[in-house]
Design a protein around this motif. Structure first.
Motif, PDB file in Angstrom:
ATOM      1  N   LEU A 191       0.953   3.710  -3.216  1.00  0.00           N
ATOM      2  CA  LEU A 191       0.453   5.072  -3.081  1.00  0.00           C
ATOM      3  C   LEU A 191       1.554   6.107  -3.290  1.00  0.00           C
ATOM      4  O   LEU A 191       1.281   7.210  -3.768  1.00  0.00           O
ATOM      5  CB  LEU A 191      -0.200   5.259  -1.705  1.00  0.00           C
ATOM      6  CG  LEU A 191      -1.527   4.529  -1.514  1.00  0.00           C
ATOM      7  CD1 LEU A 191      -2.083   4.788  -0.129  1.00  0.00           C
ATOM      8  CD2 LEU A 191      -2.541   4.946  -2.579  1.00  0.00           C
ATOM      9  N   LEU A 241     -13.663  -1.924   0.587  1.00  0.00           N
ATOM     10  CA  LEU A 241     -13.703  -2.257  -0.836  1.00  0.00           C
ATOM     11  C   LEU A 241     -14.920  -3.091  -1.186  1.00  0.00           C
ATOM     12  O   LEU A 241     -15.514  -2.921  -2.263  1.00  0.00           O
ATOM     13  CB  LEU A 241     -12.428  -2.994  -1.240  1.00  0.00           C
ATOM     14  CG  LEU A 241     -11.154  -2.156  -1.347  1.00  0.00           C
ATOM     15  CD1 LEU A 241      -9.970  -3.026  -1.722  1.00  0.00           C
ATOM     16  CD2 LEU A 241     -11.317  -1.031  -2.361  1.00  0.00           C
ATOM     17  N   LEU A 295      -9.830  -2.071   5.388  1.00  0.00           N
ATOM     18  CA  LEU A 295      -9.679  -1.787   3.965  1.00  0.00           C
ATOM     19  C   LEU A 295     -10.441  -2.813   3.133  1.00  0.00           C
ATOM     20  O   LEU A 295     -11.110  -2.454   2.144  1.00  0.00           O
ATOM     21  CB  LEU A 295      -8.195  -1.786   3.585  1.00  0.00           C
ATOM     22  CG  LEU A 295      -7.857  -1.553   2.108  1.00  0.00           C
ATOM     23  CD1 LEU A 295      -8.386  -0.205   1.642  1.00  0.00           C
ATOM     24  CD2 LEU A 295      -6.350  -1.639   1.887  1.00  0.00           C
ATOM     25  N   ALA A 333      -7.412   6.170   0.277  1.00  0.00           N
ATOM     26  CA  ALA A 333      -6.258   5.298   0.469  1.00  0.00           C
ATOM     27  C   ALA A 333      -5.189   5.967   1.321  1.00  0.00           C
ATOM     28  O   ALA A 333      -4.598   5.335   2.208  1.00  0.00           O
ATOM     29  CB  ALA A 333      -5.680   4.900  -0.892  1.00  0.00           C
ATOM     30  N   TYR A 359      -6.210   5.888   5.001  1.00  0.00           N
ATOM     31  CA  TYR A 359      -5.918   4.598   5.635  1.00  0.00           C
ATOM     32  C   TYR A 359      -4.426   4.441   5.893  1.00  0.00           C
ATOM     33  O   TYR A 359      -4.013   3.912   6.924  1.00  0.00           O
ATOM     34  CB  TYR A 359      -6.417   3.447   4.753  1.00  0.00           C
ATOM     35  CG  TYR A 359      -7.900   3.202   4.848  1.00  0.00           C
ATOM     36  CD1 TYR A 359      -8.532   3.132   6.081  1.00  0.00           C
ATOM     37  CD2 TYR A 359      -8.676   3.028   3.708  1.00  0.00           C
ATOM     38  CE1 TYR A 359      -9.889   2.909   6.167  1.00  0.00           C
ATOM     39  CE2 TYR A 359     -10.033   2.801   3.786  1.00  0.00           C
ATOM     40  CZ  TYR A 359     -10.636   2.742   5.014  1.00  0.00           C
ATOM     41  OH  TYR A 359     -11.970   2.528   5.115  1.00  0.00           O
ATOM     42  N   PHE A 367     -10.692   8.042  -4.357  1.00  0.00           N
ATOM     43  CA  PHE A 367     -10.026   6.831  -3.875  1.00  0.00           C
ATOM     44  C   PHE A 367      -8.605   7.122  -3.405  1.00  0.00           C
ATOM     45  O   PHE A 367      -8.104   6.460  -2.503  1.00  0.00           O
ATOM     46  CB  PHE A 367     -10.036   5.763  -4.964  1.00  0.00           C
ATOM     47  CG  PHE A 367     -11.361   5.084  -5.114  1.00  0.00           C
ATOM     48  CD1 PHE A 367     -11.812   4.182  -4.162  1.00  0.00           C
ATOM     49  CD2 PHE A 367     -12.179   5.363  -6.193  1.00  0.00           C
ATOM     50  CE1 PHE A 367     -13.038   3.561  -4.296  1.00  0.00           C
ATOM     51  CE2 PHE A 367     -13.415   4.755  -6.326  1.00  0.00           C
ATOM     52  CZ  PHE A 367     -13.846   3.851  -5.383  1.00  0.00           C
ATOM     53  N   ALA A 371      -5.213  -5.184  -0.233  1.00  0.00           N
ATOM     54  CA  ALA A 371      -6.309  -5.749   0.557  1.00  0.00           C
ATOM     55  C   ALA A 371      -6.382  -7.265   0.430  1.00  0.00           C
ATOM     56  O   ALA A 371      -6.537  -7.972   1.438  1.00  0.00           O
ATOM     57  CB  ALA A 371      -7.635  -5.118   0.135  1.00  0.00           C
ATOM     58  N   LEU A 414      -5.012  -0.753  -4.252  1.00  0.00           N
ATOM     59  CA  LEU A 414      -5.899  -1.067  -3.131  1.00  0.00           C
ATOM     60  C   LEU A 414      -6.266  -2.544  -3.110  1.00  0.00           C
ATOM     61  O   LEU A 414      -6.290  -3.183  -2.044  1.00  0.00           O
ATOM     62  CB  LEU A 414      -7.164  -0.214  -3.221  1.00  0.00           C
ATOM     63  CG  LEU A 414      -7.006   1.273  -2.884  1.00  0.00           C
ATOM     64  CD1 LEU A 414      -8.288   2.039  -3.183  1.00  0.00           C
ATOM     65  CD2 LEU A 414      -6.615   1.450  -1.424  1.00  0.00           C
ATOM     66  N   ASN A 415      -6.559  -3.115  -4.266  1.00  0.00           N
ATOM     67  CA  ASN A 415      -6.932  -4.527  -4.314  1.00  0.00           C
ATOM     68  C   ASN A 415      -5.758  -5.442  -4.003  1.00  0.00           C
ATOM     69  O   ASN A 415      -5.930  -6.460  -3.319  1.00  0.00           O
ATOM     70  CB  ASN A 415      -7.517  -4.860  -5.690  1.00  0.00           C
ATOM     71  CG  ASN A 415      -8.977  -4.499  -5.809  1.00  0.00           C
ATOM     72  OD1 ASN A 415      -9.853  -5.230  -5.355  1.00  0.00           O
ATOM     73  ND2 ASN A 415      -9.250  -3.355  -6.422  1.00  0.00           N
ATOM     74  N   LEU A 461       0.824  -1.207   0.000  1.00  0.00           N
ATOM     75  CA  LEU A 461       0.000   0.000   0.000  1.00  0.00           C
ATOM     76  C   LEU A 461       0.862   1.262   0.000  1.00  0.00           C
ATOM     77  O   LEU A 461       0.590   2.206  -0.749  1.00  0.00           O
ATOM     78  CB  LEU A 461      -0.923  -0.010   1.220  1.00  0.00           C
ATOM     79  CG  LEU A 461      -1.922   1.143   1.331  1.00  0.00           C
ATOM     80  CD1 LEU A 461      -2.914   1.112   0.174  1.00  0.00           C
ATOM     81  CD2 LEU A 461      -2.662   1.086   2.664  1.00  0.00           C
TER      82      LEU A 461
END
Length: 333
Positions: A31, A188, A184, A147, A150, A143, A293, A289-290, A27
């Motif tokens: 990011l 989603l 998270l 993100a 988080y 998003f 997660a 993100l996917n 993550l």
């Protein structure tokens, strides 16, 4: 043990599963790349988008006034401009410094330097830009803000960051890492389920007309209309597939036998959106993100895995329950 106690224990085990910090590293790095690319994409248009009345594409004051209807406490670039005026800096200088700081924070997240301060500053600056340019913002900005929020609350730094290498810190509680990953994951699931339900309620996704309009509307018309007409019969199939993937996400992404397939489908969907419509930032943030997660520690078919939950989680769980020394690390046997 009563049924209520069993339910409570099951809820705690669901909310606080032992996890490694590998997902957090994914993550953070993802990011960091997202923020850096975002800043570089807007480099030539930053002043044009966020300058004041009479200088920008759309007045920044107009976007900020609209945002103030939701709450006057929402951060805006106008705050930074007003502060700069108090210390003798012009609007153009303040905007340039804000852009440079945003790019710098993205690089810091990529390298893992000052992870938490970098995440907080990146979140704040991006939120200011998104709210000040609300008339030009789209899903990627929402998003990205989510993100980064988080990330700045998560138990940073992770083991792959330079912060961990330069400064010896305590080993993070595996259950705390698991909690933030679980939040998270659940978020989603809500996003995809309600997004899929909204698509299912109309007929545009069932007959492919929504896909057609999306792919021929400037500036997203990267594919020639001739090609779309040639494959027009595939549009309804693709539209129905997108609806099913999103609605089924909260169910099949949790099942071990279907998790890998559903993750591949959702990643392929976002990659296709980025490549066919030019929405590269949106595709990148959703892929990050996917992967954070559900991608870390996933069981790949036909590949042998050790028993237990996600990768190395059982090892961390044993460490978390073993005797510890004064530094917070497991004591040597």
């Amino acid at each position: 043990m009563t049924a209520l106690q069993r339910w409570w224990r099951g809820l705690l085990e669901f909310l606080f599963p032992p996890e490694t910090d590998t997902w957090l590293a994914v993550l953070r790095i993802g990011l960091g790349l997202q923020v850096a690319v975002y800043a570089l994409f807007l480099r030539s248009d930053w002043h044009y988008l966020f300058s004041g009345t009479g200088e920008g594409l759309v007045s920044r004051e107009l976007g900020e006034a609209i945002a103030s209807f939701d709450s006057p406490l929402i951060p805006k670039l106008g705050w930074l401009v007003a502060f700069g005026q108090h210390v003798g800096l012009g609007e153009e200088t303040v905007l340039s410094v804000a852009w440079a700081c945003l790019l710098c924070m993205g690089c810091c997240l990529l390298l893992g330097v000052l992870c938490r301060p970098a995440a907080i500053i990146a979140w704040f600056l991006h939120l200011c830009a998104a709210e000040s340019g609300g008339l030009l913002a789209y899903g990627a900005d929402n998003f990205m803000t989510m993100a980064l929020f988080y990330l700045m609350l998560s138990p940073l730094p992770d083991r792959y960051s330079l912060d961990r290498l330069l400064v010896e810190t305590k080993l993070r509680d595996p259950r705390l890492l698991g909690f933030w990953r679980r939040v998270l994951q659940v978020h989603l699931c809500f996003v995809y389920f309600f997004g899929g339900m909204a698509k299912c309620l109309g007929s545009g996704w069932w007959n492919g007309s929504n896909l057609w309009r999306s792919l021929i509307r400037p500036p997203f018309n990267l594919i020639s209309p001739d090609i779309l007409v040639r494959f027009k019969y595939a549009l309804p199939i693709l539209g129905i597939s997108i609806c099913l993937i999103e609605v089924g996400y909260p169910v099949f992404i949790w099942m071990k036998k279907t998790r890998f397939l559903w993750l591949v489908c959702i990643l392929a969907m976002h990659a296709a959106i980025g490549l066919t419509m030019g929405m590269y930032l949106f595709a990148l943030v959703m892929i990050v993100l996917n992967l954070a997660a559900f991608g870390v520690g996933i069981r790949v078919p036909f590949v042998r895995h050790r028993g237990g939950g996600t990768r190395d989680s059982t090892e961390f769980f044993r460490r978390n329950n073993s005797p510890r020394n004064g530094l917070g690390w497991p004591a040597k046997p």
